[in-house]
Design an enzyme around this catalytic site. Structure first.
Site, PDB file in Angstrom:
ATOM      1  N   ASP A  38     -37.353 -27.707  -8.892  1.00  0.00           N
ATOM      2  CA  ASP A  38     -38.442 -28.669  -9.100  1.00  0.00           C
ATOM      3  C   ASP A  38     -38.501 -29.117 -10.556  1.00  0.00           C
ATOM      4  O   ASP A  38     -39.068 -30.162 -10.867  1.00  0.00           O
ATOM      5  CB  ASP A  38     -39.785 -28.048  -8.701  1.00  0.00           C
ATOM      6  CG  ASP A  38     -40.283 -28.541  -7.351  1.00  0.00           C
ATOM      7  OD1 ASP A  38     -39.884 -29.644  -6.945  1.00  0.00           O
ATOM      8  OD2 ASP A  38     -41.075 -27.824  -6.715  1.00  0.00           O
ATOM      9  N   GLN A  93     -43.943 -25.118  -2.583  1.00  0.00           N
ATOM     10  CA  GLN A  93     -44.698 -26.337  -2.317  1.00  0.00           C
ATOM     11  C   GLN A  93     -46.107 -26.235  -2.901  1.00  0.00           C
ATOM     12  O   GLN A  93     -46.826 -25.265  -2.654  1.00  0.00           O
ATOM     13  CB  GLN A  93     -44.769 -26.596  -0.808  1.00  0.00           C
ATOM     14  CG  GLN A  93     -45.486 -27.876  -0.442  1.00  0.00           C
ATOM     15  CD  GLN A  93     -44.794 -29.118  -0.977  1.00  0.00           C
ATOM     16  OE1 GLN A  93     -43.574 -29.218  -0.939  1.00  0.00           O
ATOM     17  NE2 GLN A  93     -45.564 -30.058  -1.476  1.00  0.00           N
ATOM     18  N   LYS A 129     -38.261 -32.475   3.025  1.00  0.00           N
ATOM     19  CA  LYS A 129     -37.297 -31.793   2.168  1.00  0.00           C
ATOM     20  C   LYS A 129     -36.254 -31.050   3.002  1.00  0.00           C
ATOM     21  O   LYS A 129     -35.063 -31.040   2.668  1.00  0.00           O
ATOM     22  CB  LYS A 129     -38.037 -30.854   1.222  1.00  0.00           C
ATOM     23  CG  LYS A 129     -38.838 -31.605   0.158  1.00  0.00           C
ATOM     24  CD  LYS A 129     -39.849 -30.736  -0.571  1.00  0.00           C
ATOM     25  CE  LYS A 129     -40.679 -31.577  -1.537  1.00  0.00           C
ATOM     26  NZ  LYS A 129     -41.757 -30.825  -2.190  1.00  0.00           N
TER      27      LYS A 129
END
Length: 285
Positions: free
Chosen positions: A121, A98, A54
């Protein structure tokens, strides 16, 4: 005829090039670069790989990546305090925590502490709810990426039977909502579904996101169908594999994603896209 491979890596690269161009145009207009805060708690090896990917994608897309690598001992309250400070930070457009988190931290609580406008997200109940109501804002990255792969194939889900295997909050459920938005007739299979074969065999578009290698056998695949394998597993030989028996499905499907190199790169590309759009909404309303 064997299936055609859907090269998620190449498609994602094009998205990142387009995002970089848009970011550079923002900077040329005197605006700052979008900022993405990436939080990792602990040292889970798989999470570390995902986070590196990422951060690399941020560099390729012209997005500023701000790293917050926290020790496993970080308390839930300490993590909440960090998120609240990032919610207030005007240089941060996206906040990514995460997953999975350590067991002593409640995942749902943390997700709901993120400002929905910075939830790149797409996991916050507000954003999932907007998708359910057919007025999406920030969309969950993996399902959003799958829709772009389907677009690439050129087979519209409208009026077609779309089968989603797996009903997780991260992939399966929002994937079903995305397919409904695209006009598909959607069936969701889950752990209480008895026999998967008849559902798989009738699927014009099949998305599998379970995390169990070989749960879908190749001979079940409807000839000419689109098969999107979201699974990422490590086989007995140490190689990465998906949830679908690839060799068998490859001989029957019209289009199929490889593992790796299919859905994974698109998930990261959509994270970049969400971050850019969050910045645009904030900087140029």
């Amino acid at each position: 005829m064997p299936a055609q491979l859907i090269d998620g890596k190449a498609i994602a690269a094009k998205f990142k090039r387009d995002i970089r161009e848009q970011v550079d145009q923002m900077v040329a207009r005197g605006m700052r670069r979008p900022g993405l805060a990436v939080i990792m708690v602990g040292d889970n090896p798989a999470s570390a790989v995902y986070v590196r990917n990422k951060r690399k994608a941020c560099a390729e897309s012209g997005i500023v990546s701000v790293a917050h690598d926290l020790p496993y001992s970080t308390t839930q309250q300490e993590l909440i305090q960090l998120i609240e400070s990032l919610n207030r930070d005007p240089s941060i457009d996206g906040i990514l925590v995460q997953l999975p988190l350590p067991q002593h931290i409640e995942q749902s609580v943390i997700i709901e502490k993120i400002d929905p406008a910075k939830d790149v997200d797409g996991f916050h109940p507000f954003n999932v709810g907007r998708l359910a109501l057919r007025v999406p804002l920030i969309r969950p990255c993996t399902p959003y990426g799958v829709t772009k792969l389907i677009d690439h194939v050129g087979l519209s889900p409208k009026g077609r039977h779309c089968v989603v295997i797996g009903a997780s909050n991260i992939v399966g459920r929002p994937m079903a909502l995305e397919l409904l938005l695209m006009g598909g007739t959607v069936t969701v299979c889950h752990r209480f579904t008895g026999d998967l074969k008849p559902y798989v065999s009738s699927a014009d578009i099949l998305i599998v996101a379970v995390g169990r290698p070989g749960i879908v056998r190749g001979e079940w695949i409807k000839p000419g169908s689109v098969v999107i394998d979201v699974g990422m597993n490590r086989g007995a030989d140490g190689k990465l594999c998906g949830d679908v028996d690839f060799d068998g499905a490859y001989e029957r499907a019209g289009w199929i994603t490889p593992v790796p190199g299919g859905v994974g790169p698109m998930t990261v590309a959509m994270l970049m896209k969400n971050t850019l759009e969050s910045a645009e909404a904030r900087l140029d309303p």
